[in-house]
Design a protein around this motif. Sequence first.
Motif, PDB file in Angstrom:
ATOM      1  N   ALA A 287      36.685  51.599  29.423  1.00 17.47           N
ATOM      2  CA  ALA A 287      38.135  51.398  29.350  1.00 17.47           C
ATOM      3  C   ALA A 287      38.535  50.084  30.012  1.00 17.47           C
ATOM      4  N   MET A 288      37.850  49.713  31.099  1.00 16.33           N
ATOM      5  CA  MET A 288      38.143  48.425  31.726  1.00 16.33           C
ATOM      6  C   MET A 288      37.790  47.275  30.792  1.00 16.33           C
ATOM      7  N   HIS A 289      36.672  47.401  30.100  1.00 21.93           N
ATOM      8  CA  HIS A 289      36.273  46.368  29.131  1.00 21.93           C
ATOM      9  C   HIS A 289      37.326  46.237  28.033  1.00 21.93           C
ATOM     10  N   LYS A 290      37.804  47.365  27.557  1.00 25.88           N
ATOM     11  CA  LYS A 290      38.806  47.351  26.495  1.00 25.88           C
ATOM     12  C   LYS A 290      40.089  46.652  26.963  1.00 25.88           C
ATOM     13  N   ALA A 291      40.524  46.948  28.196  1.00 27.50           N
ATOM     14  CA  ALA A 291      41.748  46.335  28.712  1.00 27.50           C
ATOM     15  C   ALA A 291      41.583  44.833  28.908  1.00 27.50           C
ATOM     16  N   LEU A 292      40.429  44.415  29.390  1.00 32.22           N
ATOM     17  CA  LEU A 292      40.222  42.997  29.684  1.00 32.22           C
ATOM     18  C   LEU A 292      39.965  42.164  28.439  1.00 32.22           C
ATOM     19  N   TYR A 293      39.276  42.755  27.445  1.00 30.65           N
ATOM     20  CA  TYR A 293      38.723  41.917  26.383  1.00 30.65           C
ATOM     21  C   TYR A 293      39.109  42.314  24.956  1.00 30.65           C
ATOM     22  N   ARG A 294      39.674  43.489  24.748  1.00 30.91           N
ATOM     23  CA  ARG A 294      39.876  43.913  23.362  1.00 30.91           C
ATOM     24  C   ARG A 294      41.318  44.238  22.997  1.00 30.91           C
ATOM     25  N   ASP A 295      42.163  44.402  23.982  1.00 38.29           N
ATOM     26  CA  ASP A 295      43.534  44.823  23.704  1.00 38.29           C
ATOM     27  C   ASP A 295      44.523  43.670  23.630  1.00 38.29           C
ATOM     28  N   GLY A 296      44.042  42.447  23.792  1.00 39.86           N
ATOM     29  CA  GLY A 296      44.938  41.292  23.711  1.00 39.86           C
ATOM     30  C   GLY A 296      45.944  41.200  24.831  1.00 39.86           C
ATOM     31  N   LEU A 297      45.601  41.738  26.005  1.00 37.72           N
ATOM     32  CA  LEU A 297      46.522  41.745  27.128  1.00 37.72           C
ATOM     33  C   LEU A 297      46.361  40.491  27.974  1.00 37.72           C
ATOM     34  N   THR A 298      47.420  40.120  28.680  1.00 43.51           N
ATOM     35  CA  THR A 298      47.263  39.105  29.707  1.00 43.51           C
ATOM     36  C   THR A 298      46.476  39.707  30.859  1.00 43.51           C
ATOM     37  N   LEU A 299      46.021  38.868  31.763  1.00 39.92           N
ATOM     38  CA  LEU A 299      45.244  39.380  32.895  1.00 39.92           C
ATOM     39  C   LEU A 299      46.097  40.315  33.743  1.00 39.92           C
ATOM     40  N   GLU A 300      47.360  39.978  33.965  1.00 38.79           N
ATOM     41  CA  GLU A 300      48.225  40.847  34.765  1.00 38.79           C
ATOM     42  C   GLU A 300      48.445  42.194  34.077  1.00 38.79           C
ATOM     43  N   GLN A 301      48.630  42.180  32.766  1.00 41.15           N
ATOM     44  CA  GLN A 301      48.787  43.442  32.041  1.00 41.15           C
ATOM     45  C   GLN A 301      47.507  44.273  32.097  1.00 41.15           C
TER      46      GLN A 301
END
Length: 270
Positions: free
Chosen positions: A219-233
């Motif tokens: 889930a951390m990988h998905k948030a950092l690299y796959r969901d198109g989020l900024t680092l803060e998001q």
Amino acid sequence: MTLPAAPSGIHATALVDPRAQLDSSVTVGPYTVIGPHVRIDAGTSVGAHCVIEGHTSIGRDNRIFQFNALGGIPQDKKYAGEPCELVIGDRNTIREFCTFNIGSPGDLGVTRMGNDNWIMAYVHVAHDCVVGNQTIFANNTTLGGHVHVDDWVILGGFTGVHQFVRLGAHSFTAVSSVVLADLPPFVMCQGQPAKARSMNFEGLRRRGFSADRISSVKAMHKALYRDGLTLEQAKLQIAELTQKHPESAPDVQMMLLFLEQASPQRGIVR
């Protein structure tokens, strides 16, 4: 003609300064040179044709193979002979032709390696690097100055790490990677410059991570690299993972702390 080893375990051809502090159980191979400010603790073996100099402390039960150069001055033009240090912990394996430099006055003045590390041939550890425990550095790995490597990191052969870069725990680099930014915990990277490819799931399984903890890492990988989020998001989303995966709270906190401390100049490997 082969000369016999001295009764102390120091070969007759080795040059050990009488001011060096070597435990009586230390063995030293032929033609090795050990300087006056060196300390080596019990059970450590030093192979042939090594040079150990500078203010260097080496712990217990290390295996230092032939042709190593440990404790040399930093490759830093600003260095002016200050008494900086190299400190190596316990149970490390250091294979042939490695170079570890002492620290520099521009940092803490210490290059430090922890315990139970497996260092293969031709590895260079520059001044003021800090290496944790249980790491593996494959052949020809090079660390620039001031690099911090956390526990359980694996660096593929010919990996180059830029100065001042940090490598998070359990991260992994593929062969010939060039790491120019901070590499977060658990991340596997590859390329020149290195890009994130996945997380080190197989390594985590081998280290006994539960299915719940591995799910949190995914889930951390998905948030950092796959969901198109900024680092803060991404950090906000990662922080919420402990609600679904309570067992993973230490892993989440480690990731968040690493991201908070990431270099603003270099950022993280993305």
